[in-house]
Design an enzyme around this catalytic site. Structure first.
Site, PDB file in Angstrom:
ATOM      1  N   LYS A  70      -1.290  -3.578   1.512  1.00  0.00           N
ATOM      2  CA  LYS A  70      -2.061  -3.351   0.284  1.00  0.00           C
ATOM      3  C   LYS A  70      -1.147  -3.324  -0.945  1.00  0.00           C
ATOM      4  O   LYS A  70      -1.410  -4.000  -1.933  1.00  0.00           O
ATOM      5  CB  LYS A  70      -2.839  -2.020   0.385  1.00  0.00           C
ATOM      6  CG  LYS A  70      -3.849  -2.015   1.528  1.00  0.00           C
ATOM      7  CD  LYS A  70      -4.614  -0.718   1.605  1.00  0.00           C
ATOM      8  CE  LYS A  70      -3.762   0.477   2.002  1.00  0.00           C
ATOM      9  NZ  LYS A  70      -3.128   0.359   3.332  1.00  0.00           N
ATOM     10  N   THR A  71      -0.085  -2.527  -0.862  1.00  0.00           N
ATOM     11  CA  THR A  71       0.839  -2.415  -1.995  1.00  0.00           C
ATOM     12  C   THR A  71       1.485  -3.769  -2.289  1.00  0.00           C
ATOM     13  O   THR A  71       1.591  -4.192  -3.442  1.00  0.00           O
ATOM     14  CB  THR A  71       1.917  -1.351  -1.697  1.00  0.00           C
ATOM     15  OG1 THR A  71       1.260  -0.111  -1.456  1.00  0.00           O
ATOM     16  CG2 THR A  71       2.877  -1.180  -2.846  1.00  0.00           C
ATOM     17  N   ASP A 115      -2.503   4.031  -5.844  1.00  0.00           N
ATOM     18  CA  ASP A 115      -2.451   4.146  -4.388  1.00  0.00           C
ATOM     19  C   ASP A 115      -3.205   5.416  -3.984  1.00  0.00           C
ATOM     20  O   ASP A 115      -3.308   6.348  -4.790  1.00  0.00           O
ATOM     21  CB  ASP A 115      -0.976   4.259  -3.972  1.00  0.00           C
ATOM     22  CG  ASP A 115      -0.740   3.647  -2.603  1.00  0.00           C
ATOM     23  OD1 ASP A 115      -1.717   3.255  -1.932  1.00  0.00           O
ATOM     24  OD2 ASP A 115       0.438   3.557  -2.205  1.00  0.00           O
ATOM     25  N   THR A 164      -6.568   4.078   2.460  1.00  0.00           N
ATOM     26  CA  THR A 164      -6.658   3.916   3.912  1.00  0.00           C
ATOM     27  C   THR A 164      -7.989   4.484   4.390  1.00  0.00           C
ATOM     28  O   THR A 164      -8.355   4.310   5.537  1.00  0.00           O
ATOM     29  CB  THR A 164      -5.516   4.671   4.618  1.00  0.00           C
ATOM     30  OG1 THR A 164      -5.479   6.000   4.103  1.00  0.00           O
ATOM     31  CG2 THR A 164      -4.184   3.995   4.386  1.00  0.00           C
ATOM     32  N   ARG A 223       4.387  -3.475   8.940  1.00  0.00           N
ATOM     33  CA  ARG A 223       5.413  -2.442   8.736  1.00  0.00           C
ATOM     34  C   ARG A 223       6.037  -2.018  10.060  1.00  0.00           C
ATOM     35  O   ARG A 223       7.252  -1.834  10.148  1.00  0.00           O
ATOM     36  CB  ARG A 223       4.848  -1.229   7.996  1.00  0.00           C
ATOM     37  CG  ARG A 223       5.919  -0.149   7.805  1.00  0.00           C
ATOM     38  CD  ARG A 223       5.406   1.091   7.113  1.00  0.00           C
ATOM     39  NE  ARG A 223       5.182   0.866   5.694  1.00  0.00           N
ATOM     40  CZ  ARG A 223       4.106   1.272   5.043  1.00  0.00           C
ATOM     41  NH1 ARG A 223       3.141   1.896   5.697  1.00  0.00           N
ATOM     42  NH2 ARG A 223       3.981   1.047   3.760  1.00  0.00           N
TER      43      ARG A 223
END
Ligand SMILES: Nc1ncnc2c1ncn2[C@@H]1O[C@H](COP(=O)(O)OP(=O)(O)OP(=O)(O)O)[C@@H](O)[C@H]1O
Ligand SMILES: [Mg+2]
Length: 337
Positions: A70-71, A115, A164, A223
């Site tokens: 997302k980031t 965020d 999330t 990640r």
């Protein structure tokens, strides 16, 4: 999200990931692997805004599990449009004054990335509604009888929210986004591509089916893939000439106690509890938690989603059931009753 346990395959960002995330974060649109539909729709929004001559594309909301990108996507969007980006998070904005300062410092066409937007406090959330709709900030200055409101025009910008937990976002806030995108778990092929690209960036040679072995343990999450790759690379450097071979890969995971499916002792404990203490279920979540000596929320948030995703646990109206796949993976036989 905060780190709740010491799992090595947790998708949330750990201290260990911080520099790695930065170093491996795709800087070009083409390097952002997978999520084809999301990418395409974002590009359409950008183009449409440019054609209309809008000062900024509409507000966008990204949701999906930790570590899915997302980031990264927000930064890429800024790059693609040449916009400035200001990054903050829901919990970081404690007072309306702080939010007002951020908003009044934006320039036209900027991206404001918030965020964990589901954790923005109520007062700030309500203050932002008219800003999102009309780029109008109603500020209360002073207090008591001297208090008055001032209306400020905010330059047109694009808010990108990330979360999330979409369900925790209030309806009114959700409705103010022009587009909502859900990031999906990645396919094995996509994760393999990400690992190969990362290996290239880290300057490490990777041989045989090592890529496949790492990908299989990565929980469909970039990640986690990058973190595991780095673990194997570190092990290869210490134990050998720094080249990643299938043998070194296997050894690393054996040392880390991560099995072929990416399961760790905590995951196995949950599965074994359902299988051994409840004969495979159905068993209620509270009963499982008590029998496994685990916290109920930890099971719900940390262990269960992945076990459901790989089809090892099924959620039924009567409780959780261990599937045939889970039995086979743990080499167990179902007892007849
Ligand atoms: N599509 C992708 N292609 C290649 N690498 C990716 C992709 N998505 C994510 N990554 C890698 O995974 C790392 C984590 O991604 P990112 O920080 O964007 O996740 P996130 O969804 O914002 O997670 P969180 O919810 O924890 O903030 C990035 O630094 C990048 O290296
Ligand atoms: Mg993020």
């Amino acid at each position: 999200m905060t780190e709740k346990n010491n799992k090595k395959t947790t998708p949330e960002q750990t201290e260990y990931d911080k520099t790695l995330d930065l170093a491996l974060r795709p800087k070009k649109w083409e390097d952002y692997i997978g999520q084809k539909k999301v990418k395409k729709n974002i590009q359409i929004i950008i183009e449409a805004a440019q054609k209309r001559g809008d000062k900024a594309p509409e507000h966008m909301l990204f949701h999906g599990n930790s570590g899915l990108g997302k980031t990264t996507l927000a930064y890429l969007l800024a790059k693609e449009t040449g916009a400035g980006i200001r990054v903050t998070s829901g919990p970081a904005i404690k007072k309306t004054g702080e939010l007002a300062a951020i908003l009044t410092n934006l320039s036209e066409g900027d991206i404001l990335f918030i965020d964990e937007i589901h954790r923005l406090n109520k007062v700030c959330e309500e203050m932002i509604y008219p800003v999102l709709e009309e780029f109008n900030l109603n500020l209360v200055v002073g207090n008591g009888p001297m208090a008055r409101t001032v209306d400020l025009n905010i330059p047109q910008f694009t808010l990108i929210g990330a979360t999330t937990q979409l369900a925790l976002l209030s309806g009114p806030l959700r409705n103010r986004f022009g587009a909502t995108f859900r990031l999906e778990p990645y396919s094995q092929k996509e994760i393999q591509k990400i690992i190969r690209r990362s290996a290239g960036l880290l300057g490490v040679e990777i041989k045989g089916d090592s890529v496949e072995k790492i990908a299989a343990r990565s929980r469909f999450t970039p990640r986690v893939a990058n973190r595991l790759l780095k673990r194997v690379r570190d092990f290869a450097e210490v134990k050998k000439d720094g080249i990643i071979t299938p043998e070194i890969t296997e050894k690393t995971f054996k040392n880390l106690n991560i099995d072929e499916k990416g399961l760790e002792s905590g995951d196995i404990n949950i599965l074994e509890t359902i299988i051994e203490k409840f004969n495979g279920g159905p068993a209620g979540i509270k009963a499982i938690a008590a029998a496994a000596n685990e916290n109920k929320d930890t099971i719900l948030e940390i262990y269960e989603p992945y076990l459901v995703q790989i089809d090892f646990i099924k959620r039924t109206s009567r409780g959780r059931v261990a599937t045939k796949k889970a039995y086979e993976h743990l080499n167990k036989e179902k007892k007849e009753v």
